[in-house]
Design an enzyme around this catalytic site. Sequence first.
Site, short mmCIF file in Angstrom:
data_model
loop_
_atom_site.label_atom_id
_atom_site.label_comp_id
_atom_site.label_asym_id
_atom_site.label_seq_id
_atom_site.Cartn_x
_atom_site.Cartn_y
_atom_site.Cartn_z
N LYS A 71 0.82 -1.23 0.00
CA LYS A 71 0.00 0.00 0.00
C LYS A 71 0.85 1.27 0.00
O LYS A 71 0.59 2.20 -0.77
CB LYS A 71 -0.95 -0.03 1.20
CG LYS A 71 -1.81 1.23 1.38
CD LYS A 71 -2.99 0.96 2.27
CE LYS A 71 -2.60 0.32 3.58
NZ LYS A 71 -1.74 1.21 4.42
N THR A 73 3.92 1.59 -0.95
CA THR A 73 4.63 1.65 -2.23
C THR A 73 3.75 2.22 -3.32
O THR A 73 4.18 3.09 -4.11
CB THR A 73 5.13 0.24 -2.61
OG1 THR A 73 5.99 -0.25 -1.58
CG2 THR A 73 5.87 0.26 -3.94
N ARG A 94 2.41 8.55 7.08
CA ARG A 94 2.75 8.41 8.50
C ARG A 94 4.22 8.08 8.67
O ARG A 94 4.88 7.63 7.74
CB ARG A 94 1.92 7.28 9.14
CG ARG A 94 0.44 7.53 9.22
CD ARG A 94 -0.30 6.29 9.71
NE ARG A 94 -0.12 5.18 8.79
CZ ARG A 94 -0.25 3.90 9.12
NH1 ARG A 94 -0.53 3.57 10.37
NH2 ARG A 94 -0.10 2.96 8.23
N LYS A 105 6.79 -6.49 10.42
CA LYS A 105 6.02 -5.82 9.37
C LYS A 105 6.91 -5.01 8.42
O LYS A 105 6.65 -4.88 7.24
CB LYS A 105 4.95 -4.92 9.99
CG LYS A 105 4.07 -4.22 8.96
CD LYS A 105 3.04 -3.35 9.65
CE LYS A 105 2.22 -2.58 8.62
NZ LYS A 105 3.03 -1.57 7.92
N ALA A 273 -3.10 1.52 12.86
CA ALA A 273 -4.51 1.52 12.46
C ALA A 273 -5.31 0.41 13.11
O ALA A 273 -6.53 0.48 13.15
CB ALA A 273 -4.62 1.41 10.94
N PHE A 301 -3.38 -0.26 7.23
CA PHE A 301 -4.02 -1.56 7.05
C PHE A 301 -5.18 -1.46 6.06
O PHE A 301 -5.12 -0.67 5.11
CB PHE A 301 -4.45 -2.15 8.38
CG PHE A 301 -3.29 -2.57 9.24
CD1 PHE A 301 -2.30 -3.41 8.76
CD2 PHE A 301 -3.17 -2.12 10.56
CE1 PHE A 301 -1.21 -3.80 9.54
CE2 PHE A 301 -2.09 -2.50 11.35
CZ PHE A 301 -1.11 -3.34 10.85
N PHE A 381 2.75 -8.67 -9.53
CA PHE A 381 3.78 -9.66 -9.24
C PHE A 381 4.05 -10.43 -10.53
O PHE A 381 3.15 -10.58 -11.38
CB PHE A 381 3.35 -10.61 -8.13
CG PHE A 381 3.56 -10.07 -6.75
CD1 PHE A 381 4.61 -10.51 -5.95
CD2 PHE A 381 2.71 -9.11 -6.23
CE1 PHE A 381 4.82 -10.00 -4.68
CE2 PHE A 381 2.90 -8.60 -4.95
CZ PHE A 381 3.96 -9.06 -4.17
N TRP A 409 7.00 -0.51 -7.98
CA TRP A 409 8.17 -1.05 -7.29
C TRP A 409 9.32 -1.24 -8.28
O TRP A 409 10.45 -0.86 -8.01
CB TRP A 409 7.83 -2.39 -6.62
CG TRP A 409 8.91 -2.88 -5.69
CD1 TRP A 409 8.97 -2.71 -4.34
CD2 TRP A 409 10.12 -3.58 -6.06
NE1 TRP A 409 10.12 -3.26 -3.83
CE2 TRP A 409 10.85 -3.81 -4.85
CE3 TRP A 409 10.66 -4.05 -7.26
CZ2 TRP A 409 12.07 -4.46 -4.84
CZ3 TRP A 409 11.89 -4.71 -7.25
CH2 TRP A 409 12.57 -4.91 -6.04
#
Length: 557
Positions: A71, A73, A94, A105, A273, A301, A381, A409
């Site tokens: 998210k 990224t 954030r 994480k 979150a 999240f 992906f 990415w």
Amino acid sequence: MKTDIEISQDATLLPINEIAEKLGLKDDDLELHGKYKAKIEFSALNRLKENPKGKLILVTSINPTPAGEGKSTVTIGLGDALNKIGKNTVIALREPSLGPVMGIKGGATGGGYAQVLPMEDINLHFTGDMHAITTANNALSALLDNHIHQGNELNIDPRRVIWKRVVDLNDRELRFITVGLGGPINGVPREDGFDITVASEIMAILCLSTDIEDLKNRLANIVVAYTYDKEPVTVGDLKIQGALALVLKDAIKPNLVQTIYHTPAFVHGGPFANIAHGCNSILATQTALHCGDYVVTEAGFGADLGGEKFLDIKVPSLGKAPDAVVIVATIRALKMHGGVTKNDLSAENLEALKTGFANLAKHIENMQKYNLPVVVAINEFISDTEKEIELLRELCAAFGVKVERTAVWEKGAEGGIDLAQTVVETIATNEQTFRSIFKHDDDNIEEKVEAIVEEIYGGNEVNYSKKAMQQLATFKKYGWDRLPVCMAKTQYSLSDDPTKLGAPSDFSVTIREFVPKIGAGFIVALTGDVMTMPGLPKKPAALNMDIDSNGDAIGLF
């Protein structure tokens, strides 16, 4: 293939004053933290308020899985792509917490060629905001315990102290502790505990405050304990809101950094979150809105947690709703929601994708309940197949939602152009007006909890523990029963059971306890077995971290 940190270390950064110039800021508007980081002075924040507000894009996601969603990224890549197609865009994110950075994480600076920089600094100590929040929180604890020790003028019942200490690490050993041992000179013995800094009410207050006076007023309203007569005791009663605000005087200023593509990014505030409200600061988002034609921000999240809290807690204080919502998903994660194990995700599986789509569908429906236009971003992906992509487009089309593949990415801004163009077109053609999911703004706590459980989670019943019911009666007595609700819930499921993937139905949610955050302006509802102090995994990410002889980080993602 280069790692995230290798990509970031190879990037060429511009001096932060050149980034600030893009926003109409001058050298005197900046409080420099080295060459590439700066805080924005209040004089500049006040001046920027005269500028019109840009369009706001909220990036959220499906319920996260071990397969990864990306998210942050996509948020950063979308901001870079919008700038690439000629849209004056600013990003608002954030700050990372050291807990997940050294745990499992990871950080919150994106990945690959969609990163905010300098990623090492941002993921570690940055400009010291986390330390200031931790210090202010624990200064309050020390002053509170000292008040009890030095005569207890306010008649505080040590058994009813609800304020906890904090540390910005995952440390399960500190969840429950006893303080004041060792005889009379060492204080009054009582049970205590630690939360993680990003769950602190002071973190929430910093993120929701609009200026210094608002900060002090919110700090003064923090309820820290109850008296022997069961009356609430606040920071204002202790007369220490000014001292706490003084500790936070620099931390409240938004931080300015840049992406690999030199897109300006405000990175400020870091509430989780799942146990807090999951949004960056009001000041950072407002400043970004006054600096850019488009602002891309994210909420932590899935849309059931950060997304809902952004819309129901942050928007009323921000004074602006999103102009569009981007929901991030991956084919792999959707197949996992459809029952596929992590080891088998690379194989094409249309049936599992169709089953797992129920999770994405629920999040789309939820955001549409707020009358917000939605775009789905598929974080690519290499194992994704054309048949899977086409099936997902068909499934989303039934909801009137466009799907765009992103490769930010791998390709940076170039990999997000299709998404950027679709988001711009979606905003331009939207004629809907934001609405709340609540029947009335002054619905009581139970009505708000039930609306969130039924409308957002898809549950059909809310159960309250005996303690929670007693707390509801107390809140009504003190006039807190109409405040917003911040649900503390597992991020892995729409329910309060992390094992229920996809879009479960016919389930109940249990509220085991409420925590009043009167300074922040909401009530936290603790569900299931969610913890406000996480623990470390068997093999923490810290095991891979090191530093070389030149002082450069190694193994930081």
